[in-house]
Motif scaffolding. Structure first.
Motif, PDB file in Angstrom:
ATOM      1  N   GLU A 119     -54.767 107.048  50.137  1.00 42.24           N
ATOM      2  CA  GLU A 119     -54.828 107.747  48.735  1.00 42.24           C
ATOM      3  C   GLU A 119     -55.696 106.639  47.786  1.00 42.24           C
ATOM      4  N   SER A 120     -56.931 107.241  47.371  1.00 39.30           N
ATOM      5  CA  SER A 120     -57.774 106.417  46.658  1.00 39.30           C
ATOM      6  C   SER A 120     -57.167 105.628  45.351  1.00 39.30           C
ATOM      7  N   LYS A 121     -56.342 106.367  45.000  1.00 37.99           N
ATOM      8  CA  LYS A 121     -55.715 105.976  43.685  1.00 37.99           C
ATOM      9  C   LYS A 121     -54.949 104.636  43.865  1.00 37.99           C
ATOM     10  N   ASP A 122     -54.586 104.383  45.131  1.00 39.66           N
ATOM     11  CA  ASP A 122     -53.852 103.129  45.414  1.00 39.66           C
ATOM     12  C   ASP A 122     -54.947 101.791  45.399  1.00 39.66           C
ATOM     13  N   TYR A 123     -56.106 102.080  45.301  1.00 41.64           N
ATOM     14  CA  TYR A 123     -56.980 100.982  45.552  1.00 41.64           C
ATOM     15  C   TYR A 123     -58.075 100.756  44.562  1.00 41.64           C
ATOM     16  N   GLN A 124     -57.746 101.549  43.449  1.00 45.12           N
ATOM     17  CA  GLN A 124     -58.578 101.493  42.177  1.00 45.12           C
ATOM     18  C   GLN A 124     -58.812 100.109  41.640  1.00 45.12           C
ATOM     19  N   ASP A 125     -57.792  99.212  41.656  1.00 49.30           N
ATOM     20  CA  ASP A 125     -57.791  97.795  41.056  1.00 49.30           C
ATOM     21  C   ASP A 125     -58.440  96.809  42.368  1.00 49.30           C
ATOM     22  N   PHE A 126     -58.793  96.993  43.458  1.00 49.85           N
ATOM     23  CA  PHE A 126     -59.359  96.009  44.145  1.00 49.85           C
ATOM     24  C   PHE A 126     -60.624  95.546  43.637  1.00 49.85           C
ATOM     25  N   ASN A 127     -60.731  94.068  43.815  1.00 45.60           N
ATOM     26  CA  ASN A 127     -61.885  93.406  43.414  1.00 45.60           C
ATOM     27  C   ASN A 127     -62.483  93.555  45.035  1.00 45.60           C
ATOM     28  N   ASN A 128     -63.923  93.828  45.019  1.00 47.67           N
ATOM     29  CA  ASN A 128     -64.535  93.789  46.252  1.00 47.67           C
ATOM     30  C   ASN A 128     -64.871  92.584  47.134  1.00 47.67           C
ATOM     31  N   LYS A 129     -64.987  91.620  46.085  1.00 47.01           N
ATOM     32  CA  LYS A 129     -64.705  90.081  46.626  1.00 47.01           C
ATOM     33  C   LYS A 129     -63.486  89.365  47.423  1.00 47.01           C
ATOM     34  N   GLU A 130     -62.423  90.474  47.280  1.00 43.87           N
ATOM     35  CA  GLU A 130     -61.286  89.989  47.782  1.00 43.87           C
ATOM     36  C   GLU A 130     -61.103  90.801  49.387  1.00 43.87           C
ATOM     37  N   LEU A 131     -62.057  91.513  49.492  1.00 43.80           N
ATOM     38  CA  LEU A 131     -61.924  92.506  50.604  1.00 43.80           C
ATOM     39  C   LEU A 131     -62.621  91.844  51.914  1.00 43.80           C
ATOM     40  N   LYS A 132     -61.921  91.798  53.271  1.00 42.92           N
ATOM     41  CA  LYS A 132     -62.741  91.486  54.496  1.00 42.92           C
ATOM     42  C   LYS A 132     -63.090  92.746  55.295  1.00 42.92           C
ATOM     43  N   VAL A 133     -64.354  92.734  55.629  1.00 43.09           N
ATOM     44  CA  VAL A 133     -64.823  93.885  56.199  1.00 43.09           C
ATOM     45  C   VAL A 133     -65.260  93.614  57.857  1.00 43.09           C
ATOM     46  N   GLY A 134     -64.622  94.253  58.840  1.00 41.43           N
ATOM     47  CA  GLY A 134     -65.042  94.006  60.251  1.00 41.43           C
ATOM     48  C   GLY A 134     -65.854  95.403  60.805  1.00 41.43           C
ATOM     49  N   VAL A 135     -66.900  94.926  61.489  1.00 42.79           N
ATOM     50  CA  VAL A 135     -67.738  95.975  62.097  1.00 42.79           C
ATOM     51  C   VAL A 135     -67.888  95.667  63.575  1.00 42.79           C
ATOM     52  N   ASP A 136     -67.233  96.787  64.307  1.00 43.60           N
ATOM     53  CA  ASP A 136     -67.160  96.528  65.828  1.00 43.60           C
ATOM     54  C   ASP A 136     -68.267  97.614  66.356  1.00 43.60           C
ATOM     55  N   LEU A 137     -69.507  97.030  66.880  1.00 43.44           N
ATOM     56  CA  LEU A 137     -70.418  97.901  67.564  1.00 43.44           C
ATOM     57  C   LEU A 137     -70.017  98.299  68.912  1.00 43.44           C
ATOM     58  N   GLY A 138     -69.232  99.124  69.147  1.00 45.74           N
ATOM     59  CA  GLY A 138     -68.930  99.298  70.431  1.00 45.74           C
ATOM     60  C   GLY A 138     -69.785 100.377  71.226  1.00 45.74           C
ATOM     61  N   THR A 139     -69.612 100.238  72.680  1.00 46.40           N
ATOM     62  CA  THR A 139     -70.503 101.340  73.530  1.00 46.40           C
ATOM     63  C   THR A 139     -70.165 102.418  73.079  1.00 46.40           C
ATOM     64  N   SER A 140     -68.865 102.957  72.807  1.00 46.18           N
ATOM     65  CA  SER A 140     -68.774 104.351  72.606  1.00 46.18           C
ATOM     66  C   SER A 140     -68.236 104.654  70.990  1.00 46.18           C
ATOM     67  N   SER A 141     -68.072 103.796  70.386  1.00 44.90           N
ATOM     68  CA  SER A 141     -67.860 104.000  68.846  1.00 44.90           C
ATOM     69  C   SER A 141     -68.101 102.710  68.083  1.00 44.90           C
ATOM     70  N   ILE A 142     -68.450 103.051  66.781  1.00 44.47           N
ATOM     71  CA  ILE A 142     -68.814 101.981  65.816  1.00 44.47           C
ATOM     72  C   ILE A 142     -67.243 102.131  64.901  1.00 44.47           C
ATOM     73  N   VAL A 143     -66.605 100.927  64.645  1.00 45.93           N
ATOM     74  CA  VAL A 143     -65.137 100.839  64.105  1.00 45.93           C
ATOM     75  C   VAL A 143     -65.532 100.013  62.976  1.00 45.93           C
ATOM     76  N   LEU A 144     -65.053 100.549  61.688  1.00 45.37           N
ATOM     77  CA  LEU A 144     -65.104  99.782  60.372  1.00 45.37           C
ATOM     78  C   LEU A 144     -63.669  99.338  60.015  1.00 45.37           C
ATOM     79  N   THR A 145     -63.421  98.213  59.702  1.00 46.52           N
ATOM     80  CA  THR A 145     -61.941  97.697  59.471  1.00 46.52           C
ATOM     81  C   THR A 145     -61.993  97.069  58.002  1.00 46.52           C
ATOM     82  N   ILE A 146     -61.088  97.057  57.243  1.00 40.45           N
ATOM     83  CA  ILE A 146     -61.301  96.429  55.843  1.00 40.45           C
ATOM     84  C   ILE A 146     -59.595  95.928  55.573  1.00 40.45           C
TER      85      ILE A 146
END
Length: 282
Positions: free
Chosen positions: A26-53
């Protein structure tokens, strides 16, 4: 660093699986997030690419993935495909979260060298992030699991990565080109079908009783790879990665190793969540 607690780890993984598989946040739950507070992980796997926040308290915020064939044996072989897929994942996440994603961390199989690290960093940067870190995959998994002493076996699509920890320090690392893709090759050869068809068959849980006896020798080889590192192996032994997603994997692997094996629920998401923990801005 949190201590290894399989029950709490499984709770977090089930939460993430619910987010990533339903892909309904639900995007309304995240409207107040400061992007500088978010941590992002990128997993470039053999069968998939996973984005984690995650947020700055390491709480799971968002996740998404896309299947791809741009990586082989842990190495990016199609740079443009990887970048385009990651761009799409990034743009989709930004629409949901109503904020721009600024930074991200990535990971590589152990002992794949600075060239592999540079390629992963370049993919992340070309997709529109600032790359803050690139670590090896078992170390990322250990971070999420809270391992101070133990052995993490990260079995992905292309490789089996093993990292042994003692007193929070890495004492041994090994990476061997045996993973889920090799299971796919065995299935393809057995049924005389394409890799694409074999991959689909491998992922069909309703076919596991038929599939597992065929790919069992690959699992046993993974156990033999771990045994080659005795007597350095420390307990607990934790197996993660998408290639472990078979009900009979645990018993087969443990029989070869001769020790108890711990496998978290949704083992394919352990490393992606761990990668996000390394998105630090120092």
């Amino acid at each position: 660093m949190k201590k290894f607690d399989l029950r709490s780890i499984n709770k977090e993984l089930c939460n993430f699986a619910n987010v990533i598989n339903k892909n309904k946040v639900e995007s309304k739950d995240y409207q107040d997030f400061n992007n500088k507070e978010l941590k992002v992980g990128v997993d470039l796997g053999t069968s998939s690419i996973v984005l984690t926040i995650l947020d700055n308290n390491n709480k799971i915020i968002y996740g998404d993935f896309a299947y791809d064939n741009a990586v082989r044996d842990g190495i990016v072989v199609n740079f443009l495909d990887s970048v385009n897929i990651l761009k799409e994942l990034k743009e989709k996440a930004e629409k949901v979260l109503h904020t721009e994603l600024l930074t991200a961390a990535g990971a590589i199989p152990p002992q794949t060298g600075e060239k592999s690290k540079k390629i992963v960093s370049n993919v992340i940067e070309e997709a529109g992030f600032k790359c803050t870190n690139v670590i090896d995959e078992p170390t990322a998994a250990a971070k999420f699991l809270g391992i101070e002493n133990g052995t993490v076996v990260d079995i992905g699509g292309g490789t089996t990565g093993i990292t042994i920890f003692k007193d929070k320090k890495i004492i041994k690392v090994l990476d061997e080109p045996t993973g889920g893709f090799h299971m796919t090759l065995v299935l393809g050869g057995r049924y005389h079908i394409s890799n694409k068809e074999a991959e689909k068959l491998k992922r069909d849980h309703s076919k596991e009783k038929e599939v597992f006896p065929i790919i069992k020798p690959v699992v046993e080889k993974m156990g033999v790879i771990l045994n080659s590192m005795r007597p350095l192996i420390t307990s607990p032994i934790i197996v993660v990665g998408g290639a472990t997603n078979f009900e009979q994997f645990d018993a087969t692997f443990a029989k070869i190793v001769g020790q108890p094996i711990y496998k978290p629920k949704y083992p394919e998401f352990v490393t992606p969540l761990g990668i996000a923990l390394f998105d630090t801005r120092i």
